[in-house]
Write a protein that holds these residues in place. Structure first.
Motif, short mmCIF file in Angstrom:
data_model
loop_
_atom_site.label_atom_id
_atom_site.label_comp_id
_atom_site.label_asym_id
_atom_site.label_seq_id
_atom_site.Cartn_x
_atom_site.Cartn_y
_atom_site.Cartn_z
N PRO A 109 0.43 -0.80 -0.10
CA PRO A 109 0.01 0.15 -0.17
C PRO A 109 0.89 1.21 -0.21
O PRO A 109 1.82 0.75 0.75
CB PRO A 109 -0.75 -0.67 1.81
CG PRO A 109 -0.94 -1.41 2.18
CD PRO A 109 0.92 -2.37 0.99
N PRO A 148 0.24 4.89 0.25
CA PRO A 148 -1.30 5.85 0.55
C PRO A 148 -0.94 7.33 -0.15
O PRO A 148 -1.49 7.88 -0.81
CB PRO A 148 -1.29 6.15 1.91
CG PRO A 148 -0.67 5.69 2.30
CD PRO A 148 0.65 4.82 1.61
N TYR A 155 -0.79 6.43 -4.64
CA TYR A 155 -2.65 6.13 -4.84
C TYR A 155 -3.36 6.05 -4.22
O TYR A 155 -4.84 5.93 -4.88
CB TYR A 155 -2.33 4.66 -4.97
CG TYR A 155 -0.88 4.28 -6.33
CD1 TYR A 155 -0.52 4.83 -7.09
CD2 TYR A 155 0.25 3.55 -5.35
CE1 TYR A 155 -0.05 4.53 -8.02
CE2 TYR A 155 1.19 3.04 -6.24
CZ TYR A 155 1.10 3.54 -7.94
OH TYR A 155 2.35 3.83 -7.93
N GLU A 157 -4.46 4.12 -1.56
CA GLU A 157 -4.32 2.58 -1.13
C GLU A 157 -3.59 2.37 0.32
O GLU A 157 -3.18 2.99 0.45
CB GLU A 157 -4.76 1.45 -1.55
CG GLU A 157 -5.24 1.39 -3.20
CD GLU A 157 -4.49 0.61 -4.28
OE1 GLU A 157 -3.57 0.70 -4.95
OE2 GLU A 157 -4.78 -0.90 -4.21
N THR A 158 -4.78 1.58 1.14
CA THR A 158 -4.02 1.73 2.85
C THR A 158 -3.84 -0.36 2.40
O THR A 158 -4.89 -0.35 1.89
CB THR A 158 -4.74 1.84 4.14
OG1 THR A 158 -6.30 1.93 3.80
CG2 THR A 158 -4.46 3.71 3.72
N SER A 208 -7.69 -0.34 3.34
CA SER A 208 -8.52 -0.16 2.71
C SER A 208 -8.67 -1.72 1.35
O SER A 208 -8.63 -2.32 0.69
CB SER A 208 -8.08 0.72 1.64
OG SER A 208 -6.88 0.44 0.63
N ILE A 209 -6.92 -2.76 0.72
CA ILE A 209 -6.49 -3.29 0.26
C ILE A 209 -7.41 -4.71 0.42
O ILE A 209 -7.78 -5.86 0.06
CB ILE A 209 -4.78 -3.83 0.16
CG1 ILE A 209 -4.59 -2.51 -0.95
CG2 ILE A 209 -4.58 -4.79 -0.85
CD1 ILE A 209 -3.01 -2.32 -1.13
N ILE A 241 -11.17 -4.71 -0.08
CA ILE A 241 -11.86 -4.07 -1.21
C ILE A 241 -11.60 -5.40 -1.78
O ILE A 241 -12.45 -5.68 -3.18
CB ILE A 241 -11.00 -3.11 -2.62
CG1 ILE A 241 -11.70 -2.47 -3.78
CG2 ILE A 241 -9.53 -3.59 -2.66
CD1 ILE A 241 -12.53 -1.95 -3.27
N HIS A 249 -10.43 2.88 -9.99
CA HIS A 249 -8.28 2.83 -8.95
C HIS A 249 -8.44 1.56 -8.05
O HIS A 249 -8.55 0.57 -9.13
CB HIS A 249 -8.75 4.19 -7.75
CG HIS A 249 -9.54 5.30 -8.62
ND1 HIS A 249 -8.75 6.07 -9.56
CD2 HIS A 249 -10.64 6.65 -7.92
CE1 HIS A 249 -8.96 6.95 -9.47
NE2 HIS A 249 -10.31 7.37 -9.15
N ASN A 250 -8.07 1.21 -6.88
CA ASN A 250 -7.27 0.30 -6.54
C ASN A 250 -6.80 0.12 -7.02
O ASN A 250 -6.40 -1.99 -7.33
CB ASN A 250 -8.70 -0.40 -6.24
CG ASN A 250 -9.38 -0.12 -4.72
OD1 ASN A 250 -9.39 0.27 -3.92
ND2 ASN A 250 -10.65 0.76 -4.96
N ALA A 261 -4.17 -3.55 -5.11
CA ALA A 261 -4.88 -4.21 -5.42
C ALA A 261 -5.37 -5.33 -6.44
O ALA A 261 -4.96 -6.01 -6.28
CB ALA A 261 -6.49 -4.10 -4.46
N ARG A 312 1.50 -2.07 -9.16
CA ARG A 312 0.59 -1.36 -9.89
C ARG A 312 -0.83 -1.41 -10.90
O ARG A 312 -1.29 -1.11 -11.00
CB ARG A 312 0.77 -0.07 -8.60
CG ARG A 312 1.43 1.01 -10.70
CD ARG A 312 1.71 2.41 -10.39
NE ARG A 312 2.42 2.58 -12.03
CZ ARG A 312 3.94 3.19 -11.65
NH1 ARG A 312 3.71 3.91 -10.93
NH2 ARG A 312 4.05 3.51 -12.43
#
Ligand code: MUC
Ligand code: MG
Length: 366
Positions: A50, A52, A55, A57-58, A61-62, A65, A94-95, A98, A269
């Motif tokens: 991640p 943050p 992008y 994302e944390t 959050s990964i 999702i 996004h994401n 992940a 990514r």
């Protein structure tokens, strides 16, 4: 070969030597290990780092999702129906990290199912990459000591210097000290992680003229569209897009608008699938690429070398593959070795990231 379930395992491994750069600092690898289980018993593995500040994302959050959105959507689909899987994943915007890790885990499964190393499935151009090491913010003399040590211990002759500090003189001094101490055969390039304005970057280029720096990565925010285009036009060296170009669509926007004229490819990514689309776009347009580092673990670095070695264009330059050396430990059962400044791909089915279950048990957070 159908997807049965997906594990998203958060874990944390400290850095012995934190990396500081213009957009943030990494002191702990607080990543997510993804494991895609299939009805054949094969398991695909990938690492999601991640970032943050890059992008959004944390770690949480990964995990969320993957567990709440992606896993329910792709469970039951055939691993080989990748077009279908990506169409489903891309309904969510996004994401990128992940999605990238899921894609790498699917390629790992295809390699395991066909008993083929993934670098061969991707292109099989060569079996190794030269290594570039990333140097974070530090006083100039410490940077030089670190680069000399990496040269001596690992045979590394390419360094990416993190810049983007103010006053500009801090980084300008570091460039001069590194060039003087390392000699002219060592490749030195810069990455400002959007720390400057385009006009500040131009000033740095003026004040480092003659040092033979090879690339300037992400000097300023891509939203500075007009000044950034002026910078690209005036720069004597390629201006590389990194965090401004996570997708193939972003790459075409930045290249067509003149916001950069070289592209950093990161498997963390883009996965392997979108990284190949990006590479095709760059090759078709005659644009240079670099293989970047998302401050990856050994699992992530193995993915980068797997992709980078598979294609001619990505193996031309040294890839950023060594920052795992600054971690206290890793999850890979068989550690990566850097020899004569290079890392080799693994000639085993898949990507070759077998996990040390004892270490995973020690570092996992849930
Ligand atoms: C890089 O090339 O920018 C720092 C932030 C990030 O997202 O990746 C690293 C390296
Ligand atoms: Mg960068």
């Amino acid at each position: 070969m159908k997807i049965e379930r997906i594990e998203a395992i958060p874990y944390a491994i400290p850095y012995t030597h934190p990396l500081k750069f213009a957009s943030g600092e990494v002191t702990t690898a607080d990543h997510v290990l993804l494991r895609v289980h299939t009805d054949t018993g094969l398991v695909g593995v990938a690492d999601a780092p991640p970032r943050p500040y890059t992008y959004g994302e944390t770690q949480a959050s990964i995990v969320a999702i993957v567990e709440q959105v992606f896993a329910p959507q792709v469970t039951g689909l055939d691993v080989l129906d990748r077009g279908k899987i990506h169409a489903v994943l891309n309904r969510t915007i996004h994401n990128q990290v992940a999605k990238g890790a899921l894609d790498i885990a699917l390629w790992d499964l295809m390699g395991k199912a066909t008993q083929t190393p993934v670098h061969k499935l991707l292109g099989g151009y060569t079996d190794h990459m030269r290594v570039s090491h990333m140097l974070g913010f530090r006083p100039a003399q410490e940077l030089l000591d670190e680069a000399l040590r990496f040269g001596e211990e690992y045979g590394i002759t390419t360094f990416k210097l993190k810049v983007g500090r103010r006053p500009l003189g801090l980084d300008i001094e570091a460039c001069h000290v590194l060039r003087e101490g390392l000699g002219e055969d060592v490749d030195i390039y810069l990455d400002a992680n959007r720390g400057w304005t385009a006009n500040e970057a131009l000033e740095v280029l003026r004040r480092t003229e003659g040092l033979g720096l090879s690339l300037l990565e992400e000097p300023c925010d891509a939203k500075e569209a007009m000044s950034r285009r002026r910078l690209v036009q005036k720069s004597p060296i390629p201006v590389v897009g990194d965090e401004s170009v996570p997708t193939a669509g972003d790459v075409s926007r930045e290249l067509l608008s003149g916001g950069c004229n070289a592209i950093c490819v990161k498997t963390a990514r883009s996965g392997f699938t979108e990284a190949q689309q990006i590479l095709g776009l760059c090759t078709g347009l005659g644009v240079d690429v670099t293989m970047g580092n998302q401050i990856d673990t050994q699992i992530g670095s193995l993915a980068t070398v797997t992709f980078g070695a598979a294609h001619e264009a990505t193996s031309r330059r040294a890839g950023e593959l060594s920052n795992f050396l600054d971690m206290a430990d890793d999850l890979l059962a068989e550690p990566i070795r850097i020899e004569n400044g290079t890392i080799s791909v693994r000639d085993v089915p898949g990507v070759g990231a077998a996990i040390d279950e004892g270490k995973l048990a020690k570092y996992r957070l849930s």
